[in-house]
Motif scaffolding. Structure first.
Motif, short mmCIF file in Angstrom:
data_model
loop_
_atom_site.label_atom_id
_atom_site.label_comp_id
_atom_site.label_asym_id
_atom_site.label_seq_id
_atom_site.Cartn_x
_atom_site.Cartn_y
_atom_site.Cartn_z
N UNK A 14 0.57 -1.31 0.16
CA UNK A 14 0.17 -0.19 0.11
C UNK A 14 0.46 1.48 -0.03
N UNK A 15 1.99 1.46 0.92
CA UNK A 15 2.56 2.41 1.09
C UNK A 15 4.69 1.95 0.95
N UNK A 16 4.98 2.80 0.21
CA UNK A 16 6.59 2.35 1.42
C UNK A 16 7.30 3.57 2.41
N UNK A 17 8.14 2.78 2.75
CA UNK A 17 9.26 4.03 3.61
C UNK A 17 10.16 3.85 3.15
N UNK A 18 10.57 5.25 2.85
CA UNK A 18 11.93 5.35 1.47
C UNK A 18 13.37 5.69 2.71
N UNK A 19 14.12 4.56 3.24
CA UNK A 19 14.84 4.94 3.91
C UNK A 19 16.32 5.60 2.76
N UNK A 20 17.67 5.96 3.63
CA UNK A 20 18.51 6.03 2.99
C UNK A 20 19.61 6.83 4.45
N UNK A 21 20.81 6.31 3.71
CA UNK A 21 22.25 7.20 4.91
C UNK A 21 22.99 7.64 4.61
N UNK A 22 23.52 8.72 4.90
CA UNK A 22 24.74 9.13 4.36
C UNK A 22 26.25 8.56 5.37
N UNK A 23 27.51 8.18 3.75
CA UNK A 23 28.62 7.53 5.01
C UNK A 23 29.81 8.89 5.14
N UNK A 24 29.66 9.99 4.78
CA UNK A 24 30.57 10.90 4.48
C UNK A 24 29.66 11.94 4.73
N UNK A 25 30.78 13.49 5.41
CA UNK A 25 29.42 14.73 5.35
C UNK A 25 29.60 15.11 3.85
N UNK A 64 9.90 15.55 3.59
CA UNK A 64 10.34 14.49 4.10
C UNK A 64 9.51 14.08 5.31
N UNK A 65 9.13 13.63 5.64
CA UNK A 65 8.13 12.48 7.04
C UNK A 65 9.26 12.41 8.24
N UNK A 66 10.68 12.22 8.16
CA UNK A 66 11.45 11.58 9.47
C UNK A 66 12.96 11.75 9.07
N UNK A 67 13.77 10.71 9.53
CA UNK A 67 15.33 10.86 9.36
C UNK A 67 15.64 9.27 9.57
N UNK A 68 16.16 9.70 9.18
CA UNK A 68 17.26 7.80 9.02
C UNK A 68 18.67 7.80 9.10
N UNK A 69 18.82 7.11 10.85
CA UNK A 69 20.45 7.26 10.47
C UNK A 69 20.80 5.84 10.92
N UNK A 70 22.43 5.62 11.13
CA UNK A 70 22.89 4.42 11.28
C UNK A 70 24.36 4.26 11.88
N UNK A 71 23.78 3.78 12.83
CA UNK A 71 24.90 3.46 14.10
C UNK A 71 26.58 2.92 13.38
N UNK A 72 25.95 1.79 12.52
CA UNK A 72 26.85 0.89 12.14
C UNK A 72 27.94 1.99 10.86
N UNK A 73 27.26 2.56 10.26
CA UNK A 73 27.68 2.65 9.00
C UNK A 73 28.48 4.02 9.43
N UNK A 77 33.74 0.52 10.04
CA UNK A 77 35.00 1.20 10.42
C UNK A 77 34.85 1.30 11.92
N UNK A 78 34.39 0.84 12.64
CA UNK A 78 33.83 0.62 14.50
C UNK A 78 33.63 -0.39 14.34
N UNK A 79 33.58 -0.80 15.87
CA UNK A 79 33.39 -1.86 16.82
C UNK A 79 31.34 -1.75 16.51
N UNK A 80 30.24 -2.37 16.78
CA UNK A 80 29.37 -1.98 16.53
C UNK A 80 29.16 -2.60 18.50
N UNK A 81 29.10 -3.56 18.63
CA UNK A 81 29.13 -4.48 19.70
C UNK A 81 29.85 -3.11 20.97
#
Length: 287
Positions: free
Chosen positions: A65-76, A121-130, A168-172
């Motif tokens: 019915x609907x799709x929530x589209x996510x993306x993330x930036x890995x550099x400034x 845009x309806x919100x924000x996606x960020x990613x601790x690992x990336x 490039x980092x230890x996720x744990x």
């Protein structure tokens, strides 16, 4: 990890309530290609190497019915262009609910988000690992404050898994449920969604759901039976109104409807199922 050669359905089963896939990745072609090269080398084989408009067409034509589209930036410096790209896709196809991104700590992070919200845009996606940050790092506060001020949800991959030594980092070292709880306490008006049901700390995130009214979890990859862990059913049952369905499409190594079929097999209450499959996400994103 290997690909699964499981059978996929031609479309969603008849009679389902509206289904919202609240965890779909959309990138410009060159970024998608780079993401897939990383997965081919370090993650799992991507079954659906489809670019943005193919992804949207694939899911909508199969009854989503609907799709929530996510993306993330890995550099400034990437976020503005990525946000503009997703905003344009959402303008072209109103059934796409586009989210923004920002690299925490980059210059003008608040301005980047304000511009993205102004673009629809309806919100924000960020990613601790990336992006290599811990949820309670001081430079995240401006991101949390911008989302809370605008009333926009934040999707943050803050669980420890899926992990890889090739980040490039230890996720744990970065990620833990107690770090997320600090964020929930420090920013009580922030609407925070943690994907993958908080993998691999499923029980800890279920307890956070019990304690905090500003937390949501999405099901992405946690119900597929792909990783060698039991299906975390309790996380769905504690506060089902705070659970939303997502898949990680197209970056998955199995059938697009695998998690949905698993969920249908759980024989959830009709109202609970309708909420998880779509209503909870629509409410969260104000759609």
């Amino acid at each position: 990890m290997p690909a699964l050669q499981d059978t996929e359905g031609p479309r969603l089963p008849e009679g389902l309530p509206p289904v919202v896939d609240a965890h779909v990745h959309l990138f410009p072609d060159r970024v998608f290609d780079a993401v897939w090269r990383w997965f081919d080398q370090y993650g799992w084989p991507i079954r659906y190497k489809l670019h943005t408009r193919q992804v949207v067409s694939f899911l909508l034509s199969r009854g989503v019915h609907r799709v929530v589209a996510l993306h993330y930036a890995h550099r400034p410096g990437m976020a503005r262009a990525l946000n503009a790209y997703v905003a344009e896709v959402a303008r072209e196809e109103p059934r796409v609910l586009g989210l923004a991104t920002v690299l925490p700590g980059e210059p003008d992070a608040t301005a980047v988000l304000e511009e993205a919200f102004d673009a629809g845009l309806r919100g924000v996606k960020i990613h601790c690992h990336v992006q290599c940050f811990s949820p309670d790092a001081p430079h995240l506060h401006e991101v949390y404050a911008a989302c809370a001020k605008a009333g926009r949800p934040l999707v943050m991959h803050a669980g420890r898994e899926p992990s890889s030594p090739h980040y490039n980092c230890d996720t744990y070292a970065l990620c833990a449920a107690e770090r997320v709880e600090r964020v929930l306490k420090d920013h009580p008006t922030l609407k925070l969604c943690v994907p993958h049901l908080g993998a691999d700390e499923f029980d800890a995130y279920a307890r956070l759901l019990e304690r905090h009214d500003n937390l949501w979890l999405d099901t992405t990859m946690a119900l597929a039976g792909y990783f060698p862990v039991p299906i975390p059913r309790r996380a769905l049952e504690v506060r089902p109104e705070r659970i939303i369905y997502g898949t990680d499409f197209p970056n998955i190594p199995y059938a697009w409807d695998r998690e949905l079929r698993t969920m249908l097999g759980m024989k959830l209450d009709d109202a609970v199922l309708a909420g998880i499959l779509g209503q909870n996400a629509l409410q969260l994103y104000g759609a």
